[in-house]
Design an enzyme around this catalytic site. Structure first.
Site, PDB file in Angstrom:
ATOM      1  N   CYS A   9     -17.901 -13.091  12.638  1.00 51.27           N
ATOM      2  CA  CYS A   9     -18.907 -12.637  11.251  1.00 51.27           C
ATOM      3  C   CYS A   9     -18.554 -10.562  11.570  1.00 51.27           C
ATOM      4  O   CYS A   9     -17.658 -10.358  11.416  1.00 51.27           O
ATOM      5  CB  CYS A   9     -19.967 -12.411  10.710  1.00 51.27           C
ATOM      6  N   ARG A  15     -24.675 -14.367  11.706  1.00 47.40           N
ATOM      7  CA  ARG A  15     -23.717 -15.312  11.697  1.00 47.40           C
ATOM      8  C   ARG A  15     -23.220 -16.065  12.108  1.00 47.40           C
ATOM      9  O   ARG A  15     -22.849 -17.245  12.593  1.00 47.40           O
ATOM     10  CB  ARG A  15     -22.917 -14.775  10.410  1.00 47.40           C
ATOM     11  N   ASP A 126     -23.961 -12.665   4.450  1.00 46.97           N
ATOM     12  CA  ASP A 126     -25.059 -11.678   5.377  1.00 46.97           C
ATOM     13  C   ASP A 126     -26.996 -11.734   5.413  1.00 46.97           C
ATOM     14  O   ASP A 126     -26.673 -11.127   4.144  1.00 46.97           O
ATOM     15  CB  ASP A 126     -24.160 -10.559   4.914  1.00 46.97           C
TER      16      ASP A 126
HETATM   17  P1  4NP Z   1     -23.283 -10.930  11.112  1.00 47.87           P
HETATM   18  O1  4NP Z   1     -24.438  -9.874  10.264  1.00 47.87           O
HETATM   19  O2  4NP Z   1     -22.505  -9.729  10.277  1.00 47.87           O
HETATM   20  O3  4NP Z   1     -23.927 -11.835  11.124  1.00 47.87           O
HETATM   21  O4  4NP Z   1     -24.122 -10.615  12.663  1.00 47.87           O
HETATM   22  C1  4NP Z   1     -24.675  -8.275  10.440  1.00 47.87           C
HETATM   23  C2  4NP Z   1     -25.615  -7.428  11.218  1.00 47.87           C
HETATM   24  C3  4NP Z   1     -25.318  -5.987  11.165  1.00 47.87           C
HETATM   25  C4  4NP Z   1     -24.669  -5.432  10.086  1.00 47.87           C
HETATM   26  C5  4NP Z   1     -24.238  -6.686   8.804  1.00 47.87           C
HETATM   27  C6  4NP Z   1     -24.849  -7.712   9.308  1.00 47.87           C
HETATM   28  N1  4NP Z   1     -24.846  -3.997   9.806  1.00 47.87           N
HETATM   29  O5  4NP Z   1     -24.914  -3.542   9.487  1.00 47.87           O
HETATM   30  O6  4NP Z   1     -25.460  -3.544  11.200  1.00 47.87           O
END
Ligand code: 4NP
Length: 155
Positions: A9, A15, A126
């Site tokens: 991800c 995720r 997300d």
């Molecule tokens: P992930 O979620 O991609 O599912 O781990 C996110 C975690 C952090 C961020 C965006 C999505 N961020 O912008 O910091």
């Protein structure tokens, strides 16, 4: 021979650690831990070294699933080392295609939701900037996708 799966991800704190934890949970249930190895990574370096997001871990725990590991970025060697690389959304998929410099590995890059059997979503949304229902939804969607993936890989 073990099949090596990498879940990817953006941040590797919500995720993809969930997909990894859910897949390991299913593998334990099915007594298939010897046949598969799971890992996860992020396309960004925003959270390198961080634990899984607390809200995500809480949603997983409601289903009896514990999230582990620390955030890491996708490495160039991942494309050679893993058999299947599963993108959570279209943006992760495009980033992975760009990060991979060897076209022979392109077919290893797949969309996670292609393996869902109960959901019609094309992306794992997300959950980072939303409320707790978004985290619960990610777990439900990934339970579907991981069980579909496991059935396909066993065929
Ligand atoms: P992930 O979620 O991609 O599912 O781990 C996110 C975690 C952090 C961020 C965006 C999505 N961020 O912008 O910091």
């Amino acid at each position: 021979m073990t099949q090596k799966l990498l879940f990817v991800c953006l941040g590797n704190i919500c995720r993809s650690p969930s997909a990894e934890g859910i897949m390991n949970h299913l593998l334990q249930q099915e007594q298939l831990t010897h046949a598969f190895t799971c890992d996860s990574a992020g396309t960004s370096g925003y959270h390198i070294g961080a634990d899984p997001d607390r809200r995500m871990a809480a949603a997983a725990l409601k289903k009896g699933i514990t999230l582990a590991g620390h955030s890491r970025r996708v490495h160039p060697e991942d494309f050679a080392n893993f058999d299947l690389i599963l993108a959570m959304d279209q943006s992760n998929y495009q980033d992975l295609k760009t990060l991979n410099t060897d076209p022979q590995y392109d077919p290893k890059i797949r969309m996670m939701c292609d393996f869902c059997t109960d959901h019609t979503d094309t992306d794992v949304p997300d959950p980072y900037y939303g409320g707790s229902s978004g985290f619960d939804y990610v777990i439900d969607l990934l339970l579907d996708a991981c069980s579909g993936l496991l059935s396909q890989l066993q065929q």
